[in-house]
Motif scaffolding. Structure first.
Motif, mmCIF file in Angstrom:
data_model
loop_
_atom_site.group_PDB
_atom_site.id
_atom_site.type_symbol
_atom_site.label_atom_id
_atom_site.label_comp_id
_atom_site.label_asym_id
_atom_site.label_seq_id
_atom_site.Cartn_x
_atom_site.Cartn_y
_atom_site.Cartn_z
ATOM 1 N N GLN A 77 14.548 -11.609 -83.862
ATOM 2 C CA GLN A 77 14.610 -10.609 -82.800
ATOM 3 C C GLN A 77 13.261 -9.929 -82.607
ATOM 4 O OE1 GLN A 77 18.020 -8.065 -83.561
ATOM 5 N NE2 GLN A 77 19.450 -9.652 -82.920
ATOM 6 N N TRP A 82 16.043 -13.562 -78.658
ATOM 7 C CA TRP A 82 17.326 -12.861 -78.602
ATOM 8 C C TRP A 82 18.502 -13.811 -78.421
ATOM 9 C CZ3 TRP A 82 16.976 -8.115 -80.251
ATOM 10 C CH2 TRP A 82 15.776 -7.423 -80.096
ATOM 11 N N ARG A 104 25.082 -4.478 -85.687
ATOM 12 C CA ARG A 104 23.853 -3.894 -85.125
ATOM 13 C C ARG A 104 22.983 -4.962 -84.475
ATOM 14 N NH1 ARG A 104 18.919 -4.193 -86.719
ATOM 15 N NH2 ARG A 104 19.496 -5.011 -88.777
ATOM 16 N N GLU A 108 22.073 -5.289 -80.401
ATOM 17 C CA GLU A 108 20.702 -5.348 -79.897
ATOM 18 C C GLU A 108 20.477 -6.607 -79.064
ATOM 19 O OE1 GLU A 108 17.775 -3.031 -80.605
ATOM 20 O OE2 GLU A 108 19.691 -1.981 -80.482
ATOM 21 N N GLN A 112 19.531 -6.817 -75.090
ATOM 22 C CA GLN A 112 18.280 -7.442 -74.670
ATOM 23 C C GLN A 112 18.499 -8.672 -73.795
ATOM 24 O OE1 GLN A 112 15.379 -6.252 -74.957
ATOM 25 N NE2 GLN A 112 15.244 -4.934 -76.748
ATOM 26 N N TYR A 123 27.821 -1.196 -79.939
ATOM 27 C CA TYR A 123 27.185 0.039 -80.413
ATOM 28 C C TYR A 123 28.235 1.081 -80.802
ATOM 29 C CZ TYR A 123 22.481 -1.377 -78.928
ATOM 30 O OH TYR A 123 21.269 -2.010 -78.805
ATOM 31 N N GLY A 138 21.317 2.941 -79.454
ATOM 32 C CA GLY A 138 21.599 1.888 -78.487
ATOM 33 C C GLY A 138 22.324 2.405 -77.258
#
Length: 310
Positions: A77, A82, A104, A108, A112, A123, A138
């Protein structure tokens, strides 16, 4: 006293029996010794094999563990892989189950890759865990992407209370406060961010933006000179500040040369790039945004809300 008589032909059966018994005894003794040696050799071999297996297991465990896999995903990442990271998160959770850490990384990656709704759900699942700060951060970034900077400030402040020394979080908070019209409040987190992470281009650009917005242009120029910001970055900072100083500029989206300054995700052509992580889960290619042709062309937007951690 009886004399010992040799085995002669008059008593062949007795002689044959004697020789047979002696031979059998010799064979039994020899056979026992041979079996004993074989068992000893077999036991030694088994011990060696067990020791080698234990060593292999220990060596494998040092690489093939949940914690190590999470580190690999984090590294992917950091390199903006991603889409590929989502595939590896699936593999990680299939093997070790869902954890706050895997949630988590998934949140992310979803954010992204432009998947706001599932990212928000992920989140929110972090809020009751030890990683609640990442969850609030987030959610704050998603609120900023929608242009709701007042909500973003509240969520980022929740995150900051839990992790007060996170420099990039402080930079995000300061930028959100600038966009929400909380100019004076933005000074503290932006200064903290730069002193905690003086090497962060995001913290540098956001503080320069604050100085421009508050008409401290000499200080802004000195900061950009000291950090050798490219001309493209300087132009982006100044254009953003100019539009934010305009009537209604703080509430309105900031239109500038870099798409990320408008509070929108950067959309660039996608290219297949060989992955460095071919040995983990069998993933051989990863979709990644095209890198800039040179460092001089790379712009660091003062807006840290859409992309989050630089």
């Amino acid at each position: 006293m009886k004399s010992l008589e040799p085995c002669m032909s008059p008593r062949p059966a007795r002689c044959m029996l004697a020789f047979t018994s002696a031979a059998a005894a010799a064979l039994i003794i020899t056979g026992c010794a041979g079996l004993k040696d074989q068992y000893a050799a077999s036991a030694d071999a088994q011990q060696r094999m067990a020791a080698e297996a234990a060593a292999d297991t220990k060596a494998g465990a040092s690489v093939d563990t949940q914690a190590t896999y999470l580190k690999l995903v984090d590294q992917m990442q950091k390199e903006d892989l991603w889409f590929a990271s989502l595939a590896h998160i699936d593999a990680l959770e299939q093997r070790w189950g869902v954890s706050p850490e895997s949630t988590r990384t998934r949140a992310e990656a979803l954010r992204q890759t432009g998947q706001a709704a599932p990212a928000e759900a992920a989140y929110k699942r972090l809020l009751g865990t030890p990683l609640a700060s990442a969850g609030y951060r987030g959610l704050g970034l998603l609120a900023g992407t929608r242009g709701n900077y007042a909500e973003a400030v509240q969520l980022l402040m929740q995150a900051q209370r839990r992790t007060p020394t996170d420099a990039l979080l402080l930079s995000d908070l300061g930028y959100a406060q600038l966009r929400a019209g909380q100019i004076e409040e933005a000074r503290l987190p932006l200064m903290q961010a730069l002193q905690l992470r003086p090497d962060s281009t995001q913290a540098q650009a956001n503080l320069a933006l604050y100085l421009e917005v508050t008409n401290q242009r000499d200080q802004a120029t000195a900061l950009m000179d000291a950090n050798r910001m490219s001309e493209a970055t300087r132009m982006a900072v100044r254009e953003a500040a100019l539009q934010m100083r305009a009537p209604g500029g703080l509430a309105a989206p900031v239109a500038a040369t870099a798409a990320s300054i408008r509070g929108e995700p950067i959309v660039t052509p996608l290219a297949l790039k060989p992955s460095r992580w071919a040995g983990v889960g069998g993933m051989r290619t990863a979709i990644q945004t095209n890198p800039p042709a040179s460092n001089a062309e790379a712009t660091f937007s003062p807006n840290s809300i859409p992309r989050g951690t630089p």
